[in-house]
Design a protein around this motif. Structure first.
Motif, short mmCIF file in Angstrom:
data_model
loop_
_atom_site.label_atom_id
_atom_site.label_comp_id
_atom_site.label_asym_id
_atom_site.label_seq_id
_atom_site.Cartn_x
_atom_site.Cartn_y
_atom_site.Cartn_z
N ILE A 174 0.84 -1.21 0.00
CA ILE A 174 0.00 0.00 0.00
C ILE A 174 0.87 1.25 0.00
N PHE A 175 1.85 1.27 0.91
CA PHE A 175 2.71 2.44 1.02
C PHE A 175 3.63 2.58 -0.19
N ALA A 176 4.15 1.46 -0.67
CA ALA A 176 5.07 1.50 -1.81
C ALA A 176 4.38 1.95 -3.08
N SER A 177 3.12 1.55 -3.27
CA SER A 177 2.41 1.92 -4.50
C SER A 177 2.16 3.43 -4.56
N LEU A 178 1.76 4.01 -3.45
CA LEU A 178 1.51 5.46 -3.43
C LEU A 178 2.81 6.24 -3.58
N ALA A 179 3.87 5.75 -2.95
CA ALA A 179 5.16 6.43 -3.04
C ALA A 179 5.69 6.45 -4.46
N SER A 180 5.38 5.42 -5.24
CA SER A 180 5.89 5.36 -6.62
C SER A 180 5.37 6.51 -7.47
N VAL A 181 4.12 6.91 -7.23
CA VAL A 181 3.55 8.04 -7.98
C VAL A 181 4.17 9.35 -7.53
N PHE A 182 4.35 9.51 -6.23
CA PHE A 182 5.01 10.72 -5.74
C PHE A 182 6.44 10.82 -6.26
N ASP A 183 7.13 9.69 -6.37
CA ASP A 183 8.48 9.69 -6.95
C ASP A 183 8.46 10.26 -8.36
N ALA A 184 7.53 9.76 -9.18
CA ALA A 184 7.44 10.21 -10.57
C ALA A 184 7.09 11.69 -10.64
N TYR A 185 6.19 12.13 -9.76
CA TYR A 185 5.80 13.55 -9.73
C TYR A 185 7.01 14.44 -9.43
N LEU A 186 7.79 14.07 -8.42
CA LEU A 186 8.95 14.87 -8.04
C LEU A 186 10.01 14.87 -9.14
N GLN A 187 10.21 13.74 -9.79
CA GLN A 187 11.20 13.66 -10.86
C GLN A 187 10.81 14.57 -12.02
N TYR A 188 9.53 14.60 -12.37
CA TYR A 188 9.10 15.49 -13.45
C TYR A 188 9.29 16.95 -13.06
N ARG A 189 9.10 17.24 -11.79
CA ARG A 189 9.25 18.61 -11.31
C ARG A 189 10.72 18.99 -11.12
N GLY A 190 11.63 18.03 -11.37
CA GLY A 190 13.05 18.32 -11.24
C GLY A 190 13.61 18.12 -9.86
N ALA A 191 12.79 17.60 -8.92
CA ALA A 191 13.25 17.35 -7.55
C ALA A 191 13.75 15.91 -7.46
N TYR A 192 14.90 15.65 -8.06
CA TYR A 192 15.42 14.28 -8.14
C TYR A 192 16.00 13.77 -6.82
N LEU A 193 16.44 14.66 -5.97
CA LEU A 193 17.19 14.24 -4.79
C LEU A 193 16.30 13.77 -3.65
N ARG A 194 15.10 14.27 -3.57
CA ARG A 194 14.24 13.95 -2.42
C ARG A 194 13.80 12.48 -2.41
N PRO A 195 13.46 11.88 -3.55
CA PRO A 195 13.16 10.45 -3.51
C PRO A 195 14.34 9.61 -3.02
N ILE A 196 15.56 10.09 -3.30
CA ILE A 196 16.74 9.36 -2.84
C ILE A 196 16.85 9.45 -1.32
N VAL A 197 16.64 10.66 -0.80
CA VAL A 197 16.70 10.84 0.66
C VAL A 197 15.63 9.99 1.34
N ALA A 198 14.47 9.87 0.71
CA ALA A 198 13.39 9.06 1.30
C ALA A 198 13.83 7.62 1.52
N GLY A 199 14.72 7.14 0.65
CA GLY A 199 15.21 5.77 0.81
C GLY A 199 16.03 5.57 2.07
N TYR A 200 16.58 6.65 2.62
CA TYR A 200 17.34 6.53 3.87
C TYR A 200 16.45 6.02 5.00
#
Length: 511
Positions: free
Chosen positions: A140-166
């Motif tokens: 459930i959590f992973a599926s929703l996070a995948s969309v937010f990852d794509a949203y941030l990448q399109y917006r040019g915020a590439y680093l925040r999904p990486i930090v989330a992995g910490y």
């Protein structure tokens, strides 16, 4: 297409921050290996984490992948407001689907284990069933996070999904340590807690980038379009998961620790690709989608050619390095505590044969995203289907004589077949796209890679035999020498991508 200084700066920090994330992942696996070795507990844990991904993970990644080109169209043509509504609709649909998937998985955990891990002992099967009922909650959590990852990448915020992995890695490491002192049944709790923490961070980051949630469940045209595209993407992802399932199912019938050896070997492969090619694909995919939306064919073609060239520059020397330094790398990373020399030998065998396919794994990731950016999911499906048939056939042939090493070799051979099929399809369907423009450039990369790895190998022999340096230190020094030899050779040979990087560095120094 020349990489701008801003893009190069972003890519550098993506590498740096992903390196930290991968180090945490490596520490996670090292802690796991130290406390639990390569026995039935790790086999059960690996299988319980893998089953939800094998059965349903492709569905959620498919939606996230299909989301990018459709989101690009909505945002570029209608604006940020409608794009937020569209994103909320996708999140709402995913929430309903993933909740149903989690409930199904909890109820059917036992029969799933009996089918997907038929070779496990009764004790391992019971533990896998217990773990599986918990890991299904994390989808459930992973599926929703995948969309937010794509949203941030399109917006040019590439680093925040990486930090989330910490957060994800830290939670799992904590669970491993706690479980080792109290009960191994607590081991799997870290997966769910880590996924939840990651989702919270990534959702807050998306809000900071202009996203606002609306409880809208309408199936309007953009939503139907993404679902229409996501279905074939899911089929393609699911077909690829069959490779993983077949490997683990056959490995479960081999000597104990075979599943773990394959897992540890592939983790090292994903460490390399995750620090290099995966970041490149993450950076280029939104740009491909945007170029396709604006029908900018020259820019699109240039990015494709550049992406393929950079993939070769990165992965070819790593492939040669794995073939020569694979066992030493496994020993340095894993061999401690319960992970003994026998486990090292098993894992090194898997790593060696996975290493043969490193370049093809990476190219497949890039080529597939190129097709998806053009909203063409049929080509990856067909090519993946053929490669799975090849993988299964080779698995059945090689497992008898090479055991788990044969499974790894079959996976690499199937990846090579998939790459060839994708390139042939691209040449026929999109003749204006030239992913590989120069065979001479490829030859230069291979020659430079061989020279660099040969120099590193000779130095490593000197350091280990003559000076008796520890394995980690000699390996790091050897890799450093390989880089010192490799990049200047490419520069002298006139490889364009290295020249561009050199010009950027000189410009920056003179600025």
């Amino acid at each position: 297409m020349r990489m701008s200084r801003k893009a190069a700066f972003t890519f550098f920090f993506m590498i740096l921050m992903t390196f930290v994330s991968k180090l945490m992942g490596l520490a996670r696996e090292s802690v796991m290996a130290g406390f639990y070795g390569a026995g039935y507990i790790v086999d059960s844990y690996v299988m319980a984490v893998a089953i939800p991904t094998i059965l349903f993970g492709g569905l959620f990644s498919a939606v996230a992948t299909a989301y990018m080109p459709v989101f690009s169209t909505v945002r570029e043509t209608e604006g940020q407001g409608p794009a937020n509504v569209f994103t909320s609709q996708i999140l709402n649909i995913l929430l309903l689907i993933s909740a149903g998937v989690a409930l199904t998985g909890i109820l059917l955990a036992r029969p799933m284990v009996s089918i997907l891990a038929a070779g496990f002992s009764a004790e391992a099967a019971a533990l896998t069933t217990f773990f599986l009922r918990i890991t299904f909650g994390y989808v459930i959590f992973a599926s929703l996070a995948s969309v937010f990852d794509a949203y941030l990448q399109y917006r040019g915020a590439y680093l925040r999904p990486i930090v989330a992995g910490y957060f994800y890695n830290a939670a799992i490491i904590l669970a491993i340590v706690v479980s080792a002192f109290f009960s191994h049944r607590l081991l799997v709790a870290g997966v769910v807690l880590g996924a939840l923490l990651r989702l919270c961070f990534i959702a807050l980051s998306a809000r900071g980038q202009g996203f606002f949630y609306t409880p809208n469940f309408a199936l309007n045209e953009p939503v139907r379009r993404i679902l229409h595209l996501a279905v074939p993407v899911f089929i393609g992802s699911y077909i690829l998961q069959i490779n993983s399932f077949v490997d683990k199912a056959l490995a479960s019938r081999l000597p104990e620790g075979s599943v773990s050896a394959l897992n540890y070997g592939m983790l090292l492969i994903t460490l390399i690709t995750g620090l290099t090619v995966s970041l490149l694909v993450t950076l280029i995919y939104p740009k491909l989608a945007r170029a396709n939306t604006h029908e900018n064919a020259p820019l699109f073609n240039a990015m494709v050619e550049k992406g393929v060239s950079l993939t070769g520059i990165i992965t070819i020397p790593f492939t040669f390095g794995i073939l020569l330094f694979g066992r030493q790398a496994v020993q340095v990373v894993y061999e401690r505590g319960a992970f003994d020399s026998e486990a090292t030998a098993m894992t090194a065998g898997a790593f060696f044969f996975y290493g043969i396919g490193l370049c093809f794994f990476s190219l497949n990731e890039l080529l597939t995203k190129i097709f998806y950016s053009m909203e063409n999911a049929r080509a990856p499906i067909v090519c993946s289907g053929i490669s799975v048939i090849i993988n299964i056939g080779l698995n059945l042939m090689l497992v008898q004589v090479m055991e788990h090493r044969g499974l790894a070799l079959a996976t690499s051979a199937a990846a090579m077949a998939n790459t060839v099929l994708l390139l042939l399809w691209m040449k026929k369907r999109y003749p204006h796209i030239t992913p590989i423009r120069s065979g001479r450039k490829l030859a230069k990369i291979v020659i430079a890679s061989l020279a660099a790895v040969a120099a590193a190998y000779l130095l490593n022999l000197l350091l280990t035999e003559a000076f008796q340096l520890p394995g980690l230190l000699s390996l790091l020094l050897s890799v450093g020498v390989a880089g010192i030899v490799y990049l200047p050779l490419l520069l002298l040979m006139g490889v364009e991508e290295v020249r561009e990087g050199w010009r950027m560095l000189k410009t920056k120094r003179s600025a």
